[in-house]
Design a protein around this motif. Structure first.
Motif, mmCIF file in Angstrom:
data_model
loop_
_atom_site.group_PDB
_atom_site.id
_atom_site.type_symbol
_atom_site.label_atom_id
_atom_site.label_comp_id
_atom_site.label_asym_id
_atom_site.label_seq_id
_atom_site.Cartn_x
_atom_site.Cartn_y
_atom_site.Cartn_z
ATOM 1 N N ALA A 85 39.321 35.279 52.811
ATOM 2 C CA ALA A 85 39.756 36.631 53.203
ATOM 3 C C ALA A 85 38.708 37.358 54.038
ATOM 4 C CB ALA A 85 40.067 37.450 51.953
ATOM 5 N N CYS A 117 42.628 39.029 50.569
ATOM 6 C CA CYS A 117 41.613 39.390 49.572
ATOM 7 C C CYS A 117 42.182 39.455 48.161
ATOM 8 C CB CYS A 117 41.011 40.736 49.949
ATOM 9 S SG CYS A 117 39.788 41.303 48.770
ATOM 10 N N ALA A 118 41.527 38.725 47.272
ATOM 11 C CA ALA A 118 41.957 38.653 45.882
ATOM 12 C C ALA A 118 41.164 39.625 45.002
ATOM 13 C CB ALA A 118 41.786 37.232 45.371
ATOM 14 N N LEU A 119 40.375 40.493 45.627
ATOM 15 C CA LEU A 119 39.589 41.519 44.908
ATOM 16 C C LEU A 119 38.663 40.898 43.865
ATOM 17 C CD1 LEU A 119 42.391 44.231 44.329
ATOM 18 C CD2 LEU A 119 41.076 43.761 46.389
ATOM 19 N N SER A 120 38.105 39.741 44.202
ATOM 20 C CA SER A 120 37.313 38.986 43.217
ATOM 21 C C SER A 120 35.860 39.457 43.119
ATOM 22 C CB SER A 120 37.313 37.502 43.593
ATOM 23 O OG SER A 120 36.640 37.327 44.828
ATOM 24 N N GLY A 121 35.425 40.318 44.052
ATOM 25 C CA GLY A 121 34.045 40.816 44.005
ATOM 26 C C GLY A 121 33.008 39.752 44.297
ATOM 27 N N GLU A 122 33.420 38.667 44.938
ATOM 28 C CA GLU A 122 32.486 37.554 45.155
ATOM 29 C C GLU A 122 31.954 37.483 46.582
ATOM 30 O OE1 GLU A 122 34.635 34.779 41.742
ATOM 31 O OE2 GLU A 122 34.836 34.219 43.843
ATOM 32 N N CYS A 123 32.106 38.570 47.343
ATOM 33 C CA CYS A 123 31.748 38.548 48.765
ATOM 34 C C CYS A 123 30.301 38.102 48.988
ATOM 35 C CB CYS A 123 31.942 39.919 49.385
ATOM 36 S SG CYS A 123 33.420 40.794 48.847
ATOM 37 N N SER A 152 38.483 32.343 49.184
ATOM 38 C CA SER A 152 39.876 32.421 49.636
ATOM 39 C C SER A 152 39.952 32.505 51.163
ATOM 40 C CB SER A 152 40.558 33.637 49.014
ATOM 41 O OG SER A 152 40.055 34.813 49.586
ATOM 42 N N GLY A 184 37.516 44.241 43.223
ATOM 43 C CA GLY A 184 37.482 44.732 44.610
ATOM 44 C C GLY A 184 36.351 44.091 45.373
ATOM 45 N N PRO A 185 36.362 44.211 46.691
ATOM 46 C CA PRO A 185 35.245 43.695 47.478
ATOM 47 C C PRO A 185 33.942 44.360 47.034
ATOM 48 C CG PRO A 185 37.058 44.385 48.892
ATOM 49 C CD PRO A 185 37.382 44.861 47.509
HETATM 50 S S1 SF4 Z 1 35.129 37.395 47.979
HETATM 51 FE FE1 SF4 Z 1 35.394 39.513 48.653
HETATM 52 S S2 SF4 Z 1 36.728 39.372 50.438
HETATM 53 FE FE2 SF4 Z 1 36.878 37.405 49.349
HETATM 54 S S3 SF4 Z 1 38.614 37.643 48.026
HETATM 55 FE FE3 SF4 Z 1 36.853 38.217 46.811
HETATM 56 S S4 SF4 Z 1 36.674 40.433 47.099
HETATM 57 FE FE4 SF4 Z 1 38.043 39.699 48.674
#
Ligand code: SF4
Ligand SMILES: Cc1cc2nc3c(=O)[nH]c(=O)nc-3n(C[C@H](O)[C@H](O)[C@H](O)COP(=O)(O)OP(=O)(O)OC[C@H]3O[C@@H](n4cnc5c(N)ncnc54)[C@H](O)[C@@H]3O)c2cc1C
Length: 829
Positions: free
Chosen positions: A229, A215-221, A227, A350-351
């Motif tokens: 993750a 997890c890259a903490l991209s907030g794109e879940c 990625s 973050g997620p």
């Molecule tokens: S999309 Fe969510 S789970 Fe995937 S890297 Fe970003 S924060 Fe982490």
């Protein structure tokens, strides 16, 4: 963005040109479907998993504006993307279309349903009860199993501003925050915590054949994890199902299903974006498992009701949005050196969800009041920050202008400052709004009194916030308190201004129950009265789950799979074959229900063709529209129509009746013509084209003015079930009868199969109401104005002209022709 590759296991069914027989067809690859596909395949069953959407390997989720614009599911508009949005009375809905279902865009939260929230006989406004035939103890072993498979783990970082801020506000408001288990991988191969680390591959491999990273903490879940993750279903259950031999087919949209010869026949459409028109196909299976989601599965059941006699009256009931409500905490502040400054929440880091609070329910028995709920912080993708800021465009423009002027002055004065970072930072401003704001998502026990049904063949949902208004008021109060504690402003999402909500957790429609009247399916998802057919997704929930529902749906499906495997006849293992005697693809004509006479039925002559004696025939045609009420499960037209009226179950047809040769029509005994057009009935799944139709006008022996008009239409439902519409009008000119009423009232039955003419037991063509072939009955009528309109639709071809119309009309309407025939003749003149 279209996925770059579909799963390697996908098989083009048309390649062999032969139909298939498998142990199970699973429809939909969300939480219900993918768990089932895995469990059945692992146990040695032959399984086809049909998913309507694309596969999305890591790195293929849409990110650019143009990719987003095309990222919706609407094949009619040539859109095959990830998001499907619905708009109903009282609420909007958002679901996913892709391999892995909702897990592709969900926020990874896996929470168990609270033990006390499996309520029993809980009364609902307007009648009925919410009743869960299972309890927490039934699901606990399956919750354990699903959590292990999805590697559920609480969010591990302790320096994430939004998580810390939420905890702070929760505690200040008197609540205990906690970190729910998330289906996300945070640690790399060697157990090290960090972003972008390679993830240890699973022993069952990965259906995408791609590397995954932590997890890259991209907030794109919620827009797809590029990625890899997220431990979404494609990386877990679907990959494991494929490993055990499941045949995973993307872009396969199931249209319907029906029982045939002790098996289930599934009709599907294979989409071929950018390649050509879709291909239709069928496959047969011992079991059909519906995992198409709350909207998808209920829609399929409603569409295919005619193929499923005796389906529970509970179909469409117990809809709930799981109490979803989205709110915003805008402009949080903190005191630094006694000065109030914008609090750095950075909701995009973050997620999407990392923490939650739980508010008790009166059923908890601990003194709590009202209906319980959860509130969670809801992050968002980083690039939305830019959108929030550019929404403030006016101030950005004025800041840009100020900086441009300063830079120009700098140039003109030859001050020669080359470092303009400070100036550019000024253009961007302090981005206070995006930094200090946080969406919050509430969900819980709203009132599951929504109703799903078909409206002219389209899915409709009646659910409003009215009966849950106290519940939403309490939730908004909690959110406002959070805002207060953070010095922020609580802002409702704009839909709430119209008392509407947007749900990402739709539930119900095919609820489980203790019996056929209470539920559509039993506690293992089996459809009452239809062995081999089951529903294992959100549709089977008889009420709100409360917390985020996917773990409960997955556990329910896992339990249902155990039961199905226990029940499965031992001899039927891994059955998969093809049969070259039937076509697999193309607009296949179902054979079930047709008698051998069908195949031999003579072709109907076309209008205006040669008559039997070689002379050119004169044809007469008119168009007729009739409307009324029709209900499945009853056989006597009058009482069925009364019942249908109460339930608002309508039917209409528009038919063109053609007498291809007026001489033959008038002189023959059967006075036979053809009928073409369409019939609309939500009970039969919407609009059905008439494949073949007959019209007869019998003059009863010895009674010149007494006649019987008979209609027979062959139709095929979306699930491929052939049905026959039979109807008759009686016209008597006896003084005791109302000639008008007789002429305009059509008594109707719909029969199983394509029943050919010439096999009637009764003169009317209708069967005994209790005959098992009768699927439903009703009454259609034509109103005087429509009837007058009908008279203007008379047309003729061939040499006979207006005279032919007069001959037809005289026979057709008897005495009534003298009144209404003028309209037909006037039009013709
Ligand atoms: S999309 Fe969510 S789970 Fe995937 S890297 Fe970003 S924060 Fe982490
Ligand atoms: C933005 C967002 C965030 C969410 N966050 C969470 C969360 O954190 N935790 C949680 O528990 N839940 C969350 N949810 C809800 C969760 O995704 C759903 O509850 C869950 O996916 C429902 O599972 P299901 O098996 O009922 O159906 P779905 O997962 O919706 O799967 C149905 C599948 O069937 C396919 N399908 C439909 N019709 C057909 C057809 N005719 N033929 C073939 N295939 C078909 C669909 O394409 C889809 O893939 C979230 C949802 C959204 C939208």
């Amino acid at each position: 963005m279209a996925a770059s590759s579909e799963p390697a296991t996908s098989v083009a069914e048309s390649a062999s040109g032969t139909p298939e027989y498998v142990d199970a067809v699973v429809i939909g690859s969300g939480f219900g479907g993918s768990v089932t596909a895995y469990r059945l395949a692992e146990a040695g069953r032959s399984v086809i998993l049909m998913e309507r959407g694309h596969a999305y390997p890591p790195g293929t989720f849409a990110r650019t504006p143009i990719e987003f614009a095309e990222n919706f599911w609407s094949p009619a508009d040539e859109l095959y993307g990830l998001f499907e949005t619905w708009s109903f009375r009282g609420l909007e809905g958002l679901v996913s279309s892709g391999l892995g279902g909702g897990s592709l865009i969900y926020a990874n939260v896996l929470l168990r349903k609270d033990p006390e929230w499996f309520v029993h006989d809980s009364p609902l406004p307007g009648g009925g009860y919410e009743n869960w035939p299972i309890g927490r103890e039934d699901l606990d072993p399956y919750y354990d199993r699903v959590e292990r498979m999805l590697d559920a783990t609480p969010y591990p970082y302790h320096d994430t501003p939004k998580t810390e801020t939420f905890a702070l506000a929760a505690k200040a408001a008197g609540h205990e925050p906690f970190r729910p288990p998330l289906a996300v991988t945070f640690t790399g191969r060697d157990g090290e915590l960090g972003g972008y680390l390679p993830i240890e591959p699973k022993p069952y491999g990965n259906i995408h054949g791609r590397m995954r990273y932590t997890c890259a903490l991209s907030g794109e879940c919620d827009i797809g994890c590029n990625s890899g993750a997220k431990n979404s279903l494609d990386h877990t259950y679907v990959s494991a199902a494929a490993h055990h031999g499941a045949d995973v087919r993307t872009l396969h949209e199931v249209r319907g299903f029906r029982p045939v010869d002790g098996m289930w026949e599934v009709r599907y459409r294979r989409h071929r974006p950018n390649e050509g028109p879709p291909v239709e196909g069928t496959v047969r299976a011992a079991r059909v498992v519906l995992g198409a989601g709350t909207f998808g599965s209920t829609y399929l059941l409603l569409k295919n009701r005619a193929s499923l006699p005796g389906l529970s009256p509970a179909l469409g009931s117990r809809f709930s949005g799981n109490g979803d409500l989205l709110g915003f905490l805008m402009g949080a502040k903190e005191q630094i050196d006694k000065v109030a400054r914008a609090r750095r929440i950075t909701g995009s880091r973050g997620p999407v969800i990392t923490s939650a609070i739980r508010i008790g329910d009166r059923v908890d028995g601990d003194g709590s009041a009202g209906r319980g709920y959860y509130v969670q912080e809801a992050g968002y993708p980083g690039f939305l920050n830019w959108m929030i800021e550019t929404a403030q465009l006016k101030s950005v423009v004025s800041r840009s202008t100020r900086v441009a002027l300063r830079m120009l002055a700098n140039r003109l004065s030859m001050r020669g400052e080359s470092n303009i970072s400070g100036d550019l930072a000024n253009v961007l401003g302090r981005t206070a709004l995006s930094t200090s704001s946080l969406p919050v998502l509430g969900m819980g026990r709203d009132v599951p009194d929504g109703k799903m049904y078909l409206d002219r063949g389209r899915l409709a949902v009646d659910w409003t916030t009215t009966t849950s208004i106290d519940y939403f008021a309490a939730m908004r109060e909690t959110m406002s308190k959070f805002a207060e504690e953070l010095g922020a402003k609580y802002v409702d999402n704009p839909l709430w201004w119209a008392k509407r909500v947007i749900t990402v957790h739709p539930l119900g429609g095919a609820p489980m129950g203790r019996n056929h009247f209470e539920g559509v399916v039993d506690e293992w998802g089996g459809v009452f009265g239809h062995p081999g057919l089951s529903v294992v997704d959100g549709a089977a929930m008889p009420g709100p789950v409360g917390p985020n529902p996917s773990l409960t749906i997955a556990a329910f499906a896992d339990r249902a799979a155990d039961h199905a495997l226990e029940q499965w006849p031992k001899s039927r293992r891994r059955r998969r074959r093809t049969d070259a005697t039937q076509p697999a693809t193309g607009a296949s004509q179902p054979t079930g229900g047709m008698s051998p006479m069908d195949a031999n039925a003579a072709e109907q002559p076309g209008p205006g063709g040669p008559s039997g004696n070689g002379a050119v025939a004169t044809s007469v045609a008119f168009t007729e529209q009739m409307k009324g009420f029709f209900v499945l499960g009853q056989g006597e037209p009058r009482s069925a129509a009364q019942d249908a009226r109460v339930r608002d179950e309508r039917m209409m047809f528009e038919l063109t009746i053609t007498a291809p040769d007026i001489d033959e029509f008038v002189s023959g005994d059967a006075h036979e013509g053809t009928a073409s057009g369409y019939l609309e009935s939500d009970a039969l799944g919407g609009r059905l084209e008439v494949e073949r139709g007959w019209f007869n006008l019998f003059v009863l022996a010895g009674h010149e003015e007494d006649r019987l008009m008979k209609y027979r239409l062959w139709l095929t439902t979306e699930g491929g079930s052939p049905v026959t519409f039979v109807g008759y009008k009686e016209v008597r000119d006896d003084p005791g009868f109302d000639l008008w009423e007789d002429t305009t009232t059509l008594f109707v039955q719909v029969l199983d199969g394509h029943v050919p003419p010439g096999t009637d037991v009764a003169a009317t063509g209708l069967l005994d109401p209790d005959d098992p072939s009768v699927l439903g009955a009703g009454v259609l009528r034509i109103k005087p104005l429509d009837f007058a309109e009908q008279m203007t639709t008379f047309t003729t071809t061939g040499p006979g002209g207006a005279q032919a119309i007069a001959r037809f009309g005289g026979l057709f309407l008897g005495k009534l022709w003298s009144t209404y025939g003028r309209l037909a003749r006037a039009e013709d003149a």
